[in-house]
Design a protein around this motif. Structure first.
Motif, PDB file in Angstrom:
ATOM      1  N   GLU A 159      16.571 -40.390 -52.781  1.00 52.67           N
ATOM      2  CA  GLU A 159      15.333 -39.024 -52.494  1.00 52.67           C
ATOM      3  C   GLU A 159      14.636 -39.122 -50.715  1.00 52.67           C
ATOM      4  O   GLU A 159      13.571 -37.879 -51.165  1.00 52.67           O
ATOM      5  N   ASN A 160      15.723 -39.252 -50.423  1.00 56.09           N
ATOM      6  CA  ASN A 160      15.139 -38.950 -48.479  1.00 56.09           C
ATOM      7  C   ASN A 160      16.342 -38.137 -48.482  1.00 56.09           C
ATOM      8  O   ASN A 160      17.682 -38.033 -48.289  1.00 56.09           O
ATOM      9  N   PRO A 161      16.056 -36.998 -48.691  1.00 54.43           N
ATOM     10  CA  PRO A 161      17.446 -35.827 -47.587  1.00 54.43           C
ATOM     11  C   PRO A 161      17.805 -35.652 -46.533  1.00 54.43           C
ATOM     12  O   PRO A 161      18.538 -35.220 -46.056  1.00 54.43           O
ATOM     13  N   LYS A 162      16.291 -36.262 -45.657  1.00 51.35           N
ATOM     14  CA  LYS A 162      16.575 -36.506 -44.224  1.00 51.35           C
ATOM     15  C   LYS A 162      17.707 -37.691 -44.032  1.00 51.35           C
ATOM     16  O   LYS A 162      17.233 -38.708 -44.758  1.00 51.35           O
ATOM     17  N   ASN A 163      18.914 -37.879 -42.948  1.00 52.35           N
ATOM     18  CA  ASN A 163      19.740 -38.845 -42.758  1.00 52.35           C
ATOM     19  C   ASN A 163      20.498 -38.589 -41.626  1.00 52.35           C
ATOM     20  O   ASN A 163      20.528 -37.608 -41.662  1.00 52.35           O
ATOM     21  N   PRO A 164      20.753 -39.821 -41.088  1.00 47.75           N
ATOM     22  CA  PRO A 164      21.377 -39.612 -40.048  1.00 47.75           C
ATOM     23  C   PRO A 164      22.279 -38.845 -40.055  1.00 47.75           C
ATOM     24  O   PRO A 164      23.334 -38.516 -40.773  1.00 47.75           O
ATOM     25  N   PRO A 165      22.632 -37.653 -37.997  1.00 50.27           N
ATOM     26  CA  PRO A 165      23.511 -37.102 -38.217  1.00 50.27           C
ATOM     27  C   PRO A 165      24.809 -37.858 -38.375  1.00 50.27           C
ATOM     28  O   PRO A 165      24.938 -39.092 -37.811  1.00 50.27           O
ATOM     29  N   HIS A 166      26.137 -36.820 -38.570  1.00 46.71           N
ATOM     30  CA  HIS A 166      27.170 -37.734 -38.940  1.00 46.71           C
ATOM     31  C   HIS A 166      27.999 -36.805 -38.655  1.00 46.71           C
ATOM     32  O   HIS A 166      28.899 -35.535 -39.257  1.00 46.71           O
ATOM     33  N   ILE A 167      29.740 -37.059 -37.653  1.00 48.73           N
ATOM     34  CA  ILE A 167      31.220 -36.785 -37.778  1.00 48.73           C
ATOM     35  C   ILE A 167      32.083 -36.739 -38.132  1.00 48.73           C
ATOM     36  O   ILE A 167      31.884 -38.468 -38.207  1.00 48.73           O
ATOM     37  N   ALA A 168      32.157 -36.489 -39.429  1.00 49.35           N
ATOM     38  CA  ALA A 168      33.638 -37.127 -39.835  1.00 49.35           C
ATOM     39  C   ALA A 168      35.329 -36.290 -39.559  1.00 49.35           C
ATOM     40  O   ALA A 168      35.006 -35.472 -39.620  1.00 49.35           O
ATOM     41  N   VAL A 169      36.095 -36.971 -38.906  1.00 44.05           N
ATOM     42  CA  VAL A 169      37.000 -36.882 -38.214  1.00 44.05           C
ATOM     43  C   VAL A 169      38.437 -37.113 -38.990  1.00 44.05           C
ATOM     44  O   VAL A 169      38.374 -38.434 -39.198  1.00 44.05           O
ATOM     45  N   SER A 170      39.068 -36.598 -39.433  1.00 49.18           N
ATOM     46  CA  SER A 170      40.184 -36.797 -40.447  1.00 49.18           C
ATOM     47  C   SER A 170      41.054 -36.475 -39.321  1.00 49.18           C
ATOM     48  O   SER A 170      42.163 -36.515 -38.501  1.00 49.18           O
ATOM     49  N   THR A 171      42.052 -38.384 -39.620  1.00 49.15           N
ATOM     50  CA  THR A 171      43.227 -38.543 -39.509  1.00 49.15           C
ATOM     51  C   THR A 171      44.109 -38.785 -40.147  1.00 49.15           C
ATOM     52  O   THR A 171      45.594 -39.000 -40.030  1.00 49.15           O
ATOM     53  N   THR A 172      43.787 -37.706 -41.978  1.00 45.03           N
ATOM     54  CA  THR A 172      44.980 -37.697 -42.911  1.00 45.03           C
ATOM     55  C   THR A 172      44.720 -36.174 -43.047  1.00 45.03           C
ATOM     56  O   THR A 172      43.046 -35.443 -43.376  1.00 45.03           O
ATOM     57  N   ALA A 173      45.726 -35.643 -44.091  1.00 41.97           N
ATOM     58  CA  ALA A 173      45.720 -34.712 -44.416  1.00 41.97           C
ATOM     59  C   ALA A 173      45.448 -34.454 -46.236  1.00 41.97           C
ATOM     60  O   ALA A 173      46.186 -35.077 -47.282  1.00 41.97           O
ATOM     61  N   GLY A 174      44.230 -35.064 -47.186  1.00 41.60           N
ATOM     62  CA  GLY A 174      44.087 -35.762 -47.764  1.00 41.60           C
ATOM     63  C   GLY A 174      43.260 -35.442 -48.574  1.00 41.60           C
ATOM     64  O   GLY A 174      43.100 -34.408 -49.629  1.00 41.60           O
TER      65      GLY A 174
END
Length: 269
Positions: free
Chosen positions: A136-151
């Protein structure tokens, strides 16, 4: 009702948001500067621990070098559990963090997406958000996703998978939540980080890519913007999976699978 009957009333198909992404060898070295641009000050790193590699340590130290405070939560399990998410939320709140970095494959990214949704809703159980756009809240903490697999491609999709352990302990309920608010702020795909991925994992993740690409291509939804990506991801997997598996430190194979998994996820998104 049959699938075809369900689809008829819905002629309008939806294109879900994609995050900004930095892709290619060396991209992970930009995490610190990019985190500062996003307003990070004290970040919670969520990961499985990545046993046998120094990836988490290197990224943590790089963030500290750029002036960020770092808290590490390395207890995410495969097929992340609801308590993994809620334990991370508790640590995030107690340490007064303001942002997230997930490092790993789909499990780390999915658990982190769930944690962000929970944080934005005052720590409510992540299991309350199963389904479509339940937040219900579209604002949440910022997030950087760093991938270590190709999946999985979780770093670019609007879906996350959580295991609800409050159900039958012998057959816990594993669900997919879809939420536009869960899309990451920035995806980092650096094929150099895949070099340490074991042979079996590399191959298994590659077949995950093939499944992700094949399903939207044959889907009865027949969503035209997905078809080109889906077919190209199949071709890339055919071209690069063997190389990535058996010559794991050859850049061409790893980079080819990086792009394959990314656009396959965009196709099913």
């Amino acid at each position: 009702m049959q699938v075809d009957e369900l689809l008829k009333p819905f002629p309008i198909k939806e294109f879900h948001p994609f995050p900004r992404a930095m892709m290619g060898p060396g991209a992970h070295e930009m995490i610190g500067p990019e985190a500062l641009k996003l307003g990070f000050k004290k970040t919670l790193i969520m990961t499985t621990g990545l046993r046998g590699t120094d990836i988490v340590h290197k990224i943590s130290e790089s963030c500290k070098y750029h002036g960020l405070e770092v808290v590490v939560f390395d207890q995410v399990e495969s097929n992340p559990k609801d308590y993994n998410v809620m334990d991370a939320v508790s640590l995030y709140n107690s340490e007064k963090c303001d942002s997230f970095i997930s490092i790993g494959g789909g499990s780390a990214h999915d658990a982190c997406k769930g944690a962000r949704i929970s944080v934005a809703h005052d720590g409510r159980s992540i299991n309350e958000f199963e389904g479509f756009n339940k937040s219900e809240n579209p604002k949440n903490p910022p997030h950087i996703a760093v991938s270590t697999t190709a999946g999985t491609g979780s770093e670019t999709s609007w879906a996350y998978v959580i295991t609800d352990t409050t159900t039958d302990p012998d057959k816990p309920h594993k669900y997919v939540a879809f939420d536009d608010a869960s899309v990451t702020s920035l995806a980092i795909d650096d094929p150099v980080l895949y070099y340490d991925c074991p042979v079996a994992f590399t191959a298994q993740c590659g077949f995950d890519v093939l499944a992700h690409a094949s399903e939207p291509y044959v889907s009865r939804l027949n969503f035209q913007p997905s078809l080109g990506n889906a077919l190209h991801a199949i071709r890339l997997t055919n071209r690069h999976l063997r190389e990535a598996t058996w010559n794991p430190t050859e850049l061409a194979g790893r980079e080819g699978m990086m792009y394959a998994q990314y656009i396959a996820a965009q196709a099913f998104n």
